[in-house]
Motif scaffolding. Structure first.
Motif, PDB file in Angstrom:
ATOM      1  N   THR A   2       4.012   3.847  -8.191  1.00  0.00           N
ATOM      2  CA  THR A   2       2.935   4.170  -7.254  1.00  0.00           C
ATOM      3  C   THR A   2       1.712   4.792  -7.906  1.00  0.00           C
ATOM      4  N   ARG A   3       1.836   5.303  -9.135  1.00  0.00           N
ATOM      5  CA  ARG A   3       0.696   5.989  -9.758  1.00  0.00           C
ATOM      6  C   ARG A   3       0.429   5.477 -11.171  1.00  0.00           C
ATOM      7  N   THR A   4       0.663   4.200 -11.393  1.00  0.00           N
ATOM      8  CA  THR A   4       0.506   3.650 -12.736  1.00  0.00           C
ATOM      9  C   THR A   4      -0.913   3.842 -13.260  1.00  0.00           C
ATOM     10  N   GLY A   5      -1.886   3.859 -12.381  1.00  0.00           N
ATOM     11  CA  GLY A   5      -3.273   4.006 -12.793  1.00  0.00           C
ATOM     12  C   GLY A   5      -3.704   5.435 -13.035  1.00  0.00           C
ATOM     13  N   GLN A   6      -2.765   6.373 -13.091  1.00  0.00           N
ATOM     14  CA  GLN A   6      -3.078   7.773 -13.375  1.00  0.00           C
ATOM     15  C   GLN A   6      -2.508   8.168 -14.723  1.00  0.00           C
ATOM     16  N   ALA A  56       0.843  -1.191   0.000  1.00  0.00           N
ATOM     17  CA  ALA A  56       0.000   0.000   0.000  1.00  0.00           C
ATOM     18  C   ALA A  56       0.881   1.245   0.000  1.00  0.00           C
ATOM     19  N   PHE A  57       0.376   2.314  -0.578  1.00  0.00           N
ATOM     20  CA  PHE A  57       1.105   3.572  -0.587  1.00  0.00           C
ATOM     21  C   PHE A  57       0.103   4.714  -0.487  1.00  0.00           C
ATOM     22  N   GLY A  58       0.562   5.818   0.029  1.00  0.00           N
ATOM     23  CA  GLY A  58      -0.300   6.969   0.179  1.00  0.00           C
ATOM     24  C   GLY A  58      -0.192   7.918  -0.992  1.00  0.00           C
ATOM     25  N   ASP A  59      -1.316   8.205  -1.618  1.00  0.00           N
ATOM     26  CA  ASP A  59      -1.339   9.137  -2.745  1.00  0.00           C
ATOM     27  C   ASP A  59      -2.625   9.944  -2.677  1.00  0.00           C
ATOM     28  N   GLY A  60      -2.495  11.224  -2.407  1.00  0.00           N
ATOM     29  CA  GLY A  60      -3.673  12.064  -2.270  1.00  0.00           C
ATOM     30  C   GLY A  60      -4.489  12.193  -3.539  1.00  0.00           C
ATOM     31  N   ASP A  61      -3.857  11.998  -4.712  1.00  0.00           N
ATOM     32  CA  ASP A  61      -4.594  12.124  -5.965  1.00  0.00           C
ATOM     33  C   ASP A  61      -5.634  11.029  -6.143  1.00  0.00           C
ATOM     34  N   ASP A  62      -5.477   9.912  -5.420  1.00  0.00           N
ATOM     35  CA  ASP A  62      -6.486   8.858  -5.513  1.00  0.00           C
ATOM     36  C   ASP A  62      -7.852   9.355  -5.047  1.00  0.00           C
ATOM     37  N   ALA A  63      -7.838  10.327  -4.148  1.00  0.00           N
ATOM     38  CA  ALA A  63      -9.104  10.873  -3.659  1.00  0.00           C
ATOM     39  C   ALA A  63      -9.903  11.500  -4.787  1.00  0.00           C
ATOM     40  N   TYR A  64      -9.205  11.879  -5.859  1.00  0.00           N
ATOM     41  CA  TYR A  64      -9.926  12.415  -7.015  1.00  0.00           C
ATOM     42  C   TYR A  64     -10.079  11.361  -8.115  1.00  0.00           C
ATOM     43  N   PHE A  65      -8.963  10.785  -8.576  1.00  0.00           N
ATOM     44  CA  PHE A  65      -9.012   9.957  -9.780  1.00  0.00           C
ATOM     45  C   PHE A  65      -9.785   8.657  -9.568  1.00  0.00           C
ATOM     46  N   VAL A  66      -9.499   7.937  -8.495  1.00  0.00           N
ATOM     47  CA  VAL A  66     -10.239   6.697  -8.237  1.00  0.00           C
ATOM     48  C   VAL A  66     -11.704   7.006  -7.927  1.00  0.00           C
ATOM     49  N   HIS A  79      -5.092   0.087  -9.258  1.00  0.00           N
ATOM     50  CA  HIS A  79      -3.859  -0.244  -8.551  1.00  0.00           C
ATOM     51  C   HIS A  79      -3.305  -1.626  -8.879  1.00  0.00           C
ATOM     52  N   ILE A  80      -4.079  -2.472  -9.535  1.00  0.00           N
ATOM     53  CA  ILE A  80      -3.585  -3.817  -9.853  1.00  0.00           C
ATOM     54  C   ILE A  80      -3.680  -4.118 -11.347  1.00  0.00           C
ATOM     55  N   VAL A  81      -4.869  -3.975 -11.920  1.00  0.00           N
ATOM     56  CA  VAL A  81      -5.061  -4.369 -13.319  1.00  0.00           C
ATOM     57  C   VAL A  81      -4.258  -3.484 -14.260  1.00  0.00           C
ATOM     58  N   ILE A  82      -4.406  -2.167 -14.137  1.00  0.00           N
ATOM     59  CA  ILE A  82      -3.688  -1.247 -15.027  1.00  0.00           C
ATOM     60  C   ILE A  82      -2.171  -1.403 -14.896  1.00  0.00           C
ATOM     61  N   PRO A  83      -1.598  -1.483 -13.677  1.00  0.00           N
ATOM     62  CA  PRO A  83      -0.151  -1.740 -13.587  1.00  0.00           C
ATOM     63  C   PRO A  83       0.276  -3.047 -14.252  1.00  0.00           C
ATOM     64  N   PHE A  84      -0.538  -4.109 -14.110  1.00  0.00           N
ATOM     65  CA  PHE A  84      -0.169  -5.382 -14.708  1.00  0.00           C
ATOM     66  C   PHE A  84      -0.224  -5.322 -16.238  1.00  0.00           C
ATOM     67  N   LEU A  85      -0.981  -4.382 -16.788  1.00  0.00           N
ATOM     68  CA  LEU A  85      -1.036  -4.201 -18.236  1.00  0.00           C
ATOM     69  C   LEU A  85       0.039  -3.245 -18.735  1.00  0.00           C
ATOM     70  N   LEU A  86       0.249  -2.146 -18.021  1.00  0.00           N
ATOM     71  CA  LEU A  86       1.109  -1.079 -18.530  1.00  0.00           C
ATOM     72  C   LEU A  86       2.575  -1.227 -18.142  1.00  0.00           C
ATOM     73  N   LEU A  87       2.872  -1.858 -16.997  1.00  0.00           N
ATOM     74  CA  LEU A  87       4.273  -1.977 -16.603  1.00  0.00           C
ATOM     75  C   LEU A  87       5.061  -2.862 -17.564  1.00  0.00           C
TER      76      LEU A  87
END
Length: 361
Positions: free
Chosen positions: A260-264, A139-149, A203-211
């Motif tokens: 930490t922000r692959t889904g953004q 887990a990691f802290g990212d304030g932008d998740d409060a908007y994007f997710v 946090h899981i699907v998009i990183p597994f596709l894009l990384l």
């Protein structure tokens, strides 16, 4: 149970199969040495994201429901994927009759690799698996998740795109800065098709596709930097993985964004779109420097990179436009290739359209 299996199959279809089929249609028109699985995958996702940008932005600006976008894009993506697969099969069948089979010993000499090189490839694969594990389990802290997710989740629950406040759930007016960059809406689309929560997709699907896709781009760049020394390519990837793993020296480094922000969208812009543009410009430059013809499919990919940059971030269109403009000036001054201006101007059209919408809306 049936819903879970169906969601998994749809995730594989719209996350892997369709981009590969779309990319195959473009890869069929490039030179043989470029026609590999990695290039097909990269090209497929660039066209896939561009297609989503082309379909979603008009619907967002007209305040159409999210369900309309899901149905429309799902059908269009299937049609385009079918066309891409058909083009690949047709082109490969035509070339098969003209293909000269090389002696078996010559092919085997290229396939066989030394034990040291194999060890480095295994090490590179372990490094990629470690990063995927870190993204999935830590887990990691990212304030932008409060908007994007929250925007992605609100899109599904309200059936409205960018018309729901992510912090309170109340109604709001359309903000053009976000409306022109529908990366969170794409996460909503994947979430709707797979049945997974938007946070899981982000946090899981998009990183597994894009990384892996990102390292595929790095690998293709490395194969050109190491021309004549391809055996060092896996070591190049290991070095890149070490830079990424130990690159968290600031909250704003590209390595931190990748992990930490692959889904953004801004993380995809920095780690996927811009490297993909450098790879494509290298391929175009190779052809210009050696007097070869630049395939129209490469200019199509440059157009799609511009679209994908706008898809990831509103600022991305401006950044990619600057890079393309600098490349065009360098080619003109060094090689006196004035003919490059027309395809470059066509590739810059998405940036002009979306930046114009941003300024005039």
């Amino acid at each position: 149970m049936i819903a879970v299996i169906l969601g998994g199959l749809l995730l594989i279809l719209y996350g892997i199969v369709i981009p590969l089929c779309i990319g195959a249609g473009v890869a069929a028109f490039v030179e043989k040495q470029e026609r590999n699985l990695c290039f097909i995958w990269i090209a497929g996702y660039l066209l896939y994201f561009s297609l989503f940008q082309l379909v979603s932005v008009p619907l967002i600006l007209k305040a159409k429901p999210f369900s309309m976008l899901v149905s429309l894009f799902a059908v269009i993506a299937l049609i385009v994927a079918g066309m891409g697969a058909g083009v690949w099969v047709f082109k490969m069948r035509r070339r098969a009759a003209l293909h000269v089979v090389k002696p078996a010993r010559e092919r085997s000499a290229k396939i066989l690799a030394g034990k040291t090189e194999l060890c480095f490839w295994i090490l590179a694969g372990i490094g990629l698996l470690i990063q995927l594990f870190l993204q999935a389990r830590l887990a990691f802290g990212d304030g932008d998740d409060a908007y994007f997710v929250a925007v992605s989740h609100a899109t599904i629950t309200s059936n409205k795109m960018y018309l729901t406040l992510p912090y309170t759930g109340g109604s709001t007016i359309l903000e053009i800065r976000h409306a022109l960059a529908p990366f969170p809406i794409f996460i909503s689309f994947v979430s709707r098709m797979s049945g997974l929560h938007t946070a899981t997709v982000s946090h899981i699907v998009i990183p597994f596709l894009l990384l892996p896709l990102t390292y595929g781009i790095y690998g293709m760049i490395g194969s050109r930097l190491l021309t004549g020394r391809r055996k060092w390519l896996p070591l190049f990837l290991v070095f890149a993985e070490l830079l990424v793993i130990w690159g968290n020296v600031s909250l704003y480094t590209a390595e931190t964004f990748l992990i930490t922000r692959t889904g953004q969208g801004k993380a995809a812009l920095a780690n996927l779109v811009i490297p993909a543009l450098f790879l494509l410009l290298y391929m175009v430059g190779e052809r210009i420097a050696s007097g070869r013809r630049v395939e129209k499919s490469l200019w199509l990919l440059a157009f799609c990179i511009m679209m994908t940059a706008c898809f990831c971030s509103t600022l991305g269109g401006f950044l990619i436009a600057v890079l393309l403009g600098v490349f065009g000036l360098c080619v003109v001054f060094v090689y006196r290739k004035w003919s490059i201006f027309l395809p470059l101007c066509l590739c810059l059209m998405p940036a002009a359209v979306y930046i114009g919408l941003y300024l005039l809306w």
